[in-house]
Design a protein around this motif. Structure first.
Motif, short mmCIF file in Angstrom:
data_model
loop_
_atom_site.label_atom_id
_atom_site.label_comp_id
_atom_site.label_asym_id
_atom_site.label_seq_id
_atom_site.Cartn_x
_atom_site.Cartn_y
_atom_site.Cartn_z
N GLU A 1 -38.71 8.47 -90.26
CA GLU A 1 -37.34 8.11 -91.03
C GLU A 1 -37.71 7.00 -92.08
O GLU A 1 -37.08 6.98 -93.00
N ILE A 2 -38.57 6.12 -91.89
CA ILE A 2 -38.86 5.12 -92.98
C ILE A 2 -39.68 5.73 -94.20
O ILE A 2 -39.50 5.32 -95.36
N GLY A 3 -40.24 6.91 -93.80
CA GLY A 3 -40.97 7.78 -94.61
C GLY A 3 -40.12 8.57 -95.81
O GLY A 3 -40.65 8.95 -96.91
N ARG A 4 -38.80 8.29 -95.58
CA ARG A 4 -37.83 8.79 -96.61
C ARG A 4 -37.63 8.03 -97.86
O ARG A 4 -36.86 8.18 -98.61
N ALA A 5 -38.15 6.86 -97.69
CA ALA A 5 -37.89 5.91 -98.79
C ALA A 5 -39.23 6.02 -99.56
O ALA A 5 -40.17 6.27 -99.20
N GLY A 6 -38.92 5.83 -100.94
CA GLY A 6 -40.15 5.66 -101.68
C GLY A 6 -40.96 6.85 -102.14
O GLY A 6 -42.11 6.90 -102.28
N ARG A 7 -40.26 8.15 -101.90
CA ARG A 7 -41.03 9.24 -102.10
C ARG A 7 -41.69 9.52 -103.39
O ARG A 7 -42.48 10.33 -103.74
N ASP A 8 -40.91 8.85 -104.49
CA ASP A 8 -41.39 8.80 -105.76
C ASP A 8 -42.44 8.00 -106.09
O ASP A 8 -42.93 8.05 -107.24
N VAL B 1 -25.77 6.17 -96.94
CA VAL B 1 -25.55 6.89 -96.03
C VAL B 1 -25.75 6.26 -94.76
O VAL B 1 -26.77 5.61 -94.55
N VAL B 2 -24.85 5.94 -93.84
CA VAL B 2 -24.90 5.21 -92.38
C VAL B 2 -25.14 6.56 -91.46
O VAL B 2 -23.85 7.23 -91.39
N ALA B 3 -26.00 6.74 -90.75
CA ALA B 3 -26.27 8.00 -90.11
C ALA B 3 -26.98 7.89 -88.83
O ALA B 3 -27.73 6.75 -88.46
N THR B 4 -26.78 8.89 -87.84
CA THR B 4 -27.59 8.86 -86.84
C THR B 4 -28.83 9.67 -87.20
O THR B 4 -29.01 10.11 -88.46
N ILE B 5 -29.62 9.96 -86.10
CA ILE B 5 -30.83 10.76 -86.67
C ILE B 5 -30.70 12.25 -87.01
O ILE B 5 -31.56 12.91 -87.33
#
Length: 593
Positions: A314-321, A281-285
């Motif tokens: 925003e980077i915290g949305r990566a790797g939540r697993d 997804v290419v997104a704004t905030i």
């Protein structure tokens, strides 16, 4: 049922993650709680589990409908009775949920903060057995946070209306100042404070100067993430669609998401992403807060975020697993100019200067050569060891660095010899032997440091100044005046070696003709000449100077230094009409140098 049995039966875990049990116990003991834990650290379980062991209902205040909906769906899937009351529901559905609440059939009720200012809803709450309130995304309470919301500020009414009911507040991002503001505004009573480490050991962070539009760098990055889920953040709605279209042309499944899209299209994109039907997804905030998708493997920023809080969240949305994930920040000097122009348009309040300070911190982070994780932790008043291998700075080899110790001593000595009364641009003018009137009037052309800085151009000296700021060798005082710190004095005395990434000097050198990159670090001498010309034109035409061009336009002009019409039209506030009236006269300043 005890807490460990509940943990296993409802959430499928045999043990708590760090800090979770401490918060669960505090809530069970009916204490107020303030927890600061990074995204993916398991905050939700800290309040979802204890309500199962308590009588009554837990009321959860959350900022986004999509987030509330996802959590309710997930809880129900785990056999936990949860509901939300929102504007999405019709009267019949709302009445059904109210009846269930009154019969004690719901354990967790999710609402937006606006609903708590509704007299009817508050009256209904007084008739329920509420075991505790939860304030999710609690940083929204603080006007010093990065997502301040007026309706969150009004949540102080909870302690006024429900004095004996505990409150548990949760956020992933809060400096010490924001933490205090949250506790004070919510009226928390000697809260149990729990702060987790901000280090995300499964997250690798890269930051690079953007080359052109950054698309080739993006493609190179994506080669290592084929078929994986990721989010790409851009600054504008238009660019989300442009980048998504570009990726589609390269055979990559990508969709744009921004606030201007029709709601059905946004919902479909969100659903496709969560269900892995769309890779990127290419997104704004506008996209991202509260996404409960655990397998996001990468996050890319195509432009500079406005604050470190935004960036970290925003980077915290990566790797939540907990699996390895990667982030990339691409930025340029133009991003900084654009962000500062946005802030310039804000009303003159203390918050405006606060916004500038936050942006300065983001800029220093992007340019920094220190450990990325360590820099983020320090910003949030946490101290951690360098990550060693989880960021680009920690994996940079010595061969990619250049020694700038001598240059650093020159710059620091010039700050000292000009009596620590000037900004960085002026100090560099002295170093470069400038013949500008201010330098000569101050007699600084007679100093021993005058003209000794020919080895580097002005943009490179600015980079060296940034490095010294990052290291704490200098600090910025009132009116952008540079002052030495005790560490800076030690550098002058030769007690420390200073090095710099080669690419930082190389990138700056390529832009040497553009002498200034910071909007508030405009070229003062050129700006003065532009103002004088503006005054002459205004006097001749009998109009106020600001009618010719605004100060903001002149400052941007001093940065961009246009030499033709096309370049002049890129300057903030100049269109065809203004150019036809005044453009040629101002171009003369840059063409006749």
């Amino acid at each position: 049922m005890n807490k460990l049995q509940t943990l296993e039966d409802y959430f499928g875990h045999k043990t708590f993650r760090p800090l979770q049990e401490e918060v669960v116990d505090a809530i069970l003991n009916k204490e107020d709680v303030l927890m600061i834990l990074p995204t993916g650290g398991g905050k939700s379980l800290c309040y979802q589990l204890p309500t199962l062991l308590m009588k009554g209902v837990t009321v959860v205040v959350s900022p986004l409908l999509a987030l509330m909906h996802d959590q309710v769906v997930a809880l129900r899937a785990n056999g936990i009775s949860a509901a939300m009351l929102s504007s999405m529901q019709d009267l019949e559905e709302s009445q059904k949920i109210e009846a269930q609440l009154q019969r004690g059939e719901i354990k967790l009720l999710y609402v937006a903060p606006e609903r708590l200012t509704n007299a009817y809803f508050l009256n209904m709450l007084h008739g329920l057995n509420i075991n505790f309130f939860v304030i999710d995304e609690a940083h929204c309470v603080s006007e010093w946070g990065h997502e301040f919301r007026e309706n969150y500020r009004r949540l102080s009414l909870l302690k006024e209306q429900f004095a004996t009911t505990p409150i548990a507040a949760f956020t992933a991002t809060a400096t010490n100042a924001v933490e205090e503001d949250i506790a004070s505004n919510l009226g928390l009573n000697s809260p149990k404070r729990v702060r987790g480490s901000l280090f995300r050991e499964n997250l690798t962070i890269h930051a690079r100067h953007r080359i052109k539009d950054g698309r080739e760098q993006l493609l190179e990055f994506l080669k290592n993430h084929q078929g994986e889920s990721g989010i790409i953040y851009t600054l504008s709605r238009k660019s989300t669609e442009s980048v998504a279209h570009f990726l589609q042309g390269k055979g990559i499944e990508a969709k744009a998401y921004h606030a201007g899209l029709p709601t059905p299209e946004k919902n479909a994109t969100y659903a496709d992403f969560v269900a892995d039907r769309v890779q990127i997804v290419v997104a704004t905030i506008a996209f991202g807060m509260g996404i409960d998708k655990s397998n996001i493997r990468f996050v890319v920023h195509m432009t500079l975020p406005k604050t470190l809080e935004n960036f970290y969240q925003e980077i915290g949305r990566a790797g939540r697993d907990g699996l390895e994930s990667e982030t990339l920040l691409l930025f340029s000097a133009q991003d900084i100019v654009q962000q500062k122009m946005f802030i310039e348009d804000l009303p003159e309040t203390p918050y405006k200067q606060h916004a500038f300070n936050k942006l300065d911190s983001m800029v220093r982070f992007a340019n920094s050569e220190n450990c990325r994780h360590q820099s983020i932790a320090a910003y949030f008043d946490d101290r951690i060891e360098a990550c060693k291998e989880k960021c680009d700075n920690c994996t940079t080899t010595e061969s990619e660095k250049v020694d700038i110790t001598t240059a650093s001593r020159m710059l620091l000595s010039t700050i000292l010899r000009t009596e620590q009364k000037f900004g960085l641009h002026y100090v560099i003018d002295v170093l470069k032997g400038s013949k500008e009137q201010r330098v000569l009037q101050n007699g600084h052309d007679t100093l021993s440091v005058y003209g000794i800085g020919d080895e580097y151009n002005k943009a490179q000296w600015m980079t060296i100044g940034d490095k010294l700021l990052e290291l704490g060798a200098v600090q910025i005082g009132e009116f952008k005046v540079y002052k030495l710190t005790p560490f800076g004095v030690e550098v002058i005395k030769g007690s420390h070696t200073i090095d710099l990434k080669k690419e930082r000097l190389t990138v700056q050198k390529a832009k040497a003709k553009r002498k200034v990159t910071f909007f508030d670090d405009y070229n003062a001498e050129i700006y003065d000449r532009l103002r004088e010309l503006r005054r002459e034109i205004a006097s001749e035409k009998g109009i106020p100077p600001y009618i010719v061009f605004s100060d903001k336009t002149l400052k941007d002009m001093s940065v961009k230094q246009p030499e033709n019409k096309e370049a002049m039209l890129e300057v903030h506030g100049i269109g065809e009409v203004k150019f036809e009236r005044y453009g040629e006269a101002f171009l003369g300043i840059f063409q006749n140098r």
